[in-house]
Design a protein around this motif. Structure first.
Motif: not given
Length: 160
Positions: A86-114
């Protein structure tokens, strides 16, 4: 006035039948000092904006522009896990944002989540994590970010 109308189509026919193409002037090479020659960005089309299109993927993934941010998600299925980038960047210059908290909530094919906490990779300038799943089918992903108290979320999907 009748004579030119009759004569003109005859001239076109004669020109077309000669088999000799009209000479084409040589193309002039672009000047080395022109901004278009020095830029790594493609020249904008006539009548379009000169602002680069930041909505295009840089890492080959799916892109979502949210407010002042550019979010790009790439899923790489492997044998026992699915590698998430996952690339989190500022929209104006695409500089990376390194100090965020990032979580992926994934719904699997069987409808369970991780939930997968993504960790920042300073060398690659992106967040990454591994989803433990071998299931084939459609996955829905919500990336939840907290950037100094500002919530920025994006939705993505992929198929394994």
């Amino acid at each position: 006035m009748l004579l030119p109308k009759v004569l003109f189509p005859s001239l076109l026919l004669l020109t077309a039948c000669t088999g000799t193409p009209a000479p084409v002037p040589p193309a002039e090479p672009p000047a080395e000092s022109s901004p278009a020659a020095l830029s790594s960005e493609p020249a904008p089309a006539p009548g379009s904006s000169s602002v680069p299109d930041h909505s295009q993927p840089k890492a080959g993934g799916q892109v979502v522009e949210v407010g002042n941010y550019h979010l790009e998600f790439v899923a790489i299925p492997e044998a026992e896990v699915i590698h998430l980038d996952f690339y989190l960047q500022r929209g104006d210059d695409h500089s990376s944002i390194a100090d965020a908290t990032v979580t992926a909530q994934v719904q699997l094919p069987d409808n369970s989540t991780q939930a997968v906490t993504l960790t920042y990779d300073a060398e690659g300038e992106h967040y990454f994590g591994n989803l433990s799943s071998t299931a084939s089918g459609a996955y829905n992903v919500a990336i939840l970010t907290d950037i100094a108290g500002e919530k920025v979320n994006g939705r993505f999907n992929f198929t394994k």
